[in-house]
Enzyme design. Structure first.
Site, PDB file in Angstrom:
ATOM      1  N   CYS A  18      52.918 -98.233-162.930  1.00 22.16           N
ATOM      2  CA  CYS A  18      53.218 -98.664-164.292  1.00 22.16           C
ATOM      3  C   CYS A  18      52.273 -99.758-164.730  1.00 22.16           C
ATOM      4  O   CYS A  18      51.540-100.322-163.937  1.00 22.16           O
ATOM      5  CB  CYS A  18      54.619 -99.244-164.368  1.00 22.16           C
ATOM      6  SG  CYS A  18      55.873 -98.135-163.832  1.00 22.16           S
ATOM      7  N   CYS A 257      44.677-101.193-153.648  1.00 21.99           N
ATOM      8  CA  CYS A 257      44.562 -99.740-153.880  1.00 21.99           C
ATOM      9  C   CYS A 257      43.162 -99.380-154.376  1.00 21.99           C
ATOM     10  O   CYS A 257      42.759 -99.782-155.469  1.00 21.99           O
ATOM     11  CB  CYS A 257      45.596 -99.310-154.916  1.00 21.99           C
ATOM     12  SG  CYS A 257      45.362 -97.605-155.464  1.00 21.99           S
ATOM     13  N   CYS A 473      43.408-100.240-149.401  1.00 17.32           N
ATOM     14  CA  CYS A 473      44.149 -99.045-149.000  1.00 17.32           C
ATOM     15  C   CYS A 473      43.371 -97.838-149.523  1.00 17.32           C
ATOM     16  O   CYS A 473      43.003 -97.799-150.698  1.00 17.32           O
ATOM     17  CB  CYS A 473      45.551 -99.040-149.604  1.00 17.32           C
ATOM     18  SG  CYS A 473      46.401 -97.460-149.317  1.00 17.32           S
TER      19      CYS A 473
HETATM   20 FE1  SF4 Z   1      46.049 -96.216-153.806  1.00 19.32          FE
HETATM   21 FE2  SF4 Z   1      46.591 -96.162-151.222  1.00 19.32          FE
HETATM   22 FE3  SF4 Z   1      48.178 -94.908-152.986  1.00 19.32          FE
HETATM   23 FE4  SF4 Z   1      45.762 -93.935-152.465  1.00 19.32          FE
HETATM   24  S1  SF4 Z   1      47.477 -94.099-151.001  1.00 19.32           S
HETATM   25  S2  SF4 Z   1      46.679 -94.190-154.507  1.00 19.32           S
HETATM   26  S3  SF4 Z   1      44.583 -95.801-152.179  1.00 19.32           S
HETATM   27  S4  SF4 Z   1      47.821 -97.120-152.833  1.00 19.32           S
END
Ligand code: SF4
Length: 505
Positions: A18, A257, A473
């Site tokens: 979000c 991420c 990640c």
């Molecule tokens: Fe992002 Fe990790 Fe989710 Fe892939 S798995 S979208 S890198 S948070």
């Protein structure tokens, strides 16, 4: 595999990719500013919009509805109904269910002490926490949202101080990916999980407007110059005159991420100092290093809009090479028209809806592709919906060959940290072999940026901070999940189905 049916209702831990915001406006007109911030974050969630204000008498005013910010908050009488100097809000991209945040709870059950919560991410242990709250306090949940599990643990906290209760809950109870904006007792509490998966920023402009948002590009809409990134494992207590307290509440272990840089975030945002557009541009330049000069390229075409920046990076590298080696200049053309009146189809929940919207959203301009060997650049290949449809349109328009360059590795794993993907819908995971995927999308060739190339792109982009690949990640590309989670994400549950906990981890 253990099947759980929790409390007689469908309970899904499905979290929330979000956009979230909080505003304090000393002039008492927070709602229009909140609407601007939310509109700027529309990239993070087109499915629903919610806002909760508190007026000078402490009364709550709430507006929620499916759709874009303009549709839900656009009418003047709606905005003026959100009275007061404080607004918390959300644009929603839900993985499941209908809950539109912010959620409202009550400290120690007192109606005069509301707790307003907006959450970006996903609690990895929401099913267990929901069961615990029901067993300990017979807590009646109002929604299917994973976010709501934080409320009973705050409401029934032993601590008499709200901040201490919140710290206890994040330290001892909730796990997973979360960026939270919580309003309580005249202050905002801005907190990120210890891995800092999802972004969150705080700022204040010259007029004294305090603004909190998922991305800094939203704050700049209100001329906020001094942006403070909330760090992983950090709690910032934000009062009307600015940041009052900074607390590092756990050992920091950054796992930002990487898909924010690939797809989600606005290109004019910086995520912890890394500009998203620069990172995408690097993805293109590094892709050129990996695929080398191509004699089978007559024209290069970007898919808008997250495919634009890396394709520009690739094109610049192609030009440099052509000039240096006396090769022909490959033109970059806007050969795929995008309708700006259709949102991000990736975030639609139903495949059939995604496919129909895709046909409205993207059309191929035959004049740029007819008789040509076309190379198309896009940010990612997740379900294959967009790629397959555009390849077919290219061939219909007379393209001689269609080649794809994807500026991220094959998506082989679902995301348990807030993005709506399930294992059975990932085309690379289903077909396993890159040539089978190429065949599925109907292309002449298919190339992906390597995982090392992607790490290089985000760590080499200009930033005031030095970042290493270990601080990201990338589980959906590597299958290595840095944070435990309990829910099974093999296939998307249909309404009416029970949920499963994956007990294999
Ligand atoms: Fe992002 Fe990790 Fe989710 Fe892939 S798995 S979208 S890198 S948070």
């Amino acid at each position: 595999m253990l099947r759980l049916f929790v409390g007689g209702v469908l309970c899904h831990p499905g979290g929330n990719m979000c956009g979230i915001i909080g505003i304090y406006d000393p002039e008492g007109k927070a709602a229009p500013k909140a609407a601007l911030l939310l509109a700027k974050l529309q990239n993070r969630g087109p499915q629903g919009t919610g806002a909760v204000s508190i007026d000078e008498e402490g009364l709550l005013h709430e507006v929620r509805g499916p759709g874009l910010v303009e549709a839900v908050l656009g009418a003047p009488h709606i905005l003026s109904s959100l009275r007061g100097s404080i607004v918390t809000g959300q644009v929603r991209y839900a993985t499941f269910g209908e809950t539109i945040q912010p959620l409202v709870g009550y400290w120690k059950g007192r109606r005069d002490q509301p707790i307003i919560v907006a959450h970006n991410g996903e609690f990895g242990n929401a099913i267990s926490l929901r069961r615990e709250a029901q067993e300990r306090w017979q807590y009646q949940f109002q929604s299917t949202s994973d976010t709501e599990v934080i409320l009973p643990f705050l409401e029934y906290a032993r601590e008499s101080d709200f901040k201490e209760a919140l710290l206890d809950v994040v330290r001892r109870k909730i796990r997973g990916a979360f960026s939270l904006i919580i309003f309580f007792g005249g202050k905002f509490y801005c907190i990120r999980d210890r891995h800092g998966v999802r972004p969150l920023v705080v700022g204040r402009n010259k007029e004294g407007v305090v603004a909190i948002a998922s991305e800094d590009s939203a704050l700049r809409v209100l001329d906020v110059e001094d942006v403070r990134y909330v760090d992983a494992a950090e709690l910032l207590v934000v009062a009307p005159d600015g940041i009052e307290e900074e607390i590092c509440w756990a050992e920091r272990d950054r796992k930002s991420c990487i898909f924010e840089h690939v797809y989600f975030a606005n290109p004019d945002s910086d995520i912890e100092g890394i500009n998203v557009s620069l990172a995408r541009d690097r993805m293109g330049a590094i892709a050129f290093e990996e695929i080398g000069w191509r004699y089978d390229m007559d024209v290069l075409i970007p898919i808008l809009d997250s495919g634009l920046h890396p394709t520009l990076g690739l094109h610049e590298a192609l030009l440099d090479y052509a000039v240096l080696h006396g090769e022909k200049l490959v033109p970059l053309k806007a050969g795929v028209h995008r309708s700006w009146f259709v949102g991000r189809t990736f975030q639609e929940q139903e495949q059939a809806t995604r496919e129909i919207l895709q046909r409205v959203k993207s059309s191929v301009i035959a004049a740029w592709v007819r008789g040509k060997r076309v190379w198309v650049g896009d940010d990612s290949l997740v379900r294959g919906t967009v790629t397959r449809a555009i390849t077919a349109l290219m061939r219909l328009a007379g393209a001689k060959e269609v080649h794809w360059i994807i500026f991220s590795p094959p998506t082989i794993g679902f995301c348990p940290y807030g993005v709506d993907t399930y294992q059975d819908e990932l085309i690379a995971a289903r077909l396993k072999d890159i040539d089978a995927v190429r065949n599925f999308i109907g292309a002449d060739s298919l190339h992906h940026l390597s995982i090392d190339g992607l790490y290089r792109a985000v760590t080499e982009a200009v930033s005031p901070y030095v970042r290493t690949k270990e601080e990201f990640c990338a589980a959906c590309f590597t299958g290595r999940y840095p944070i435990p989670f309990e829910q099974d994400r093999t296939e998307k549950p249909r309404p009416g189905e029970n949920l499963t906990i994956n007990d294999s981890r």
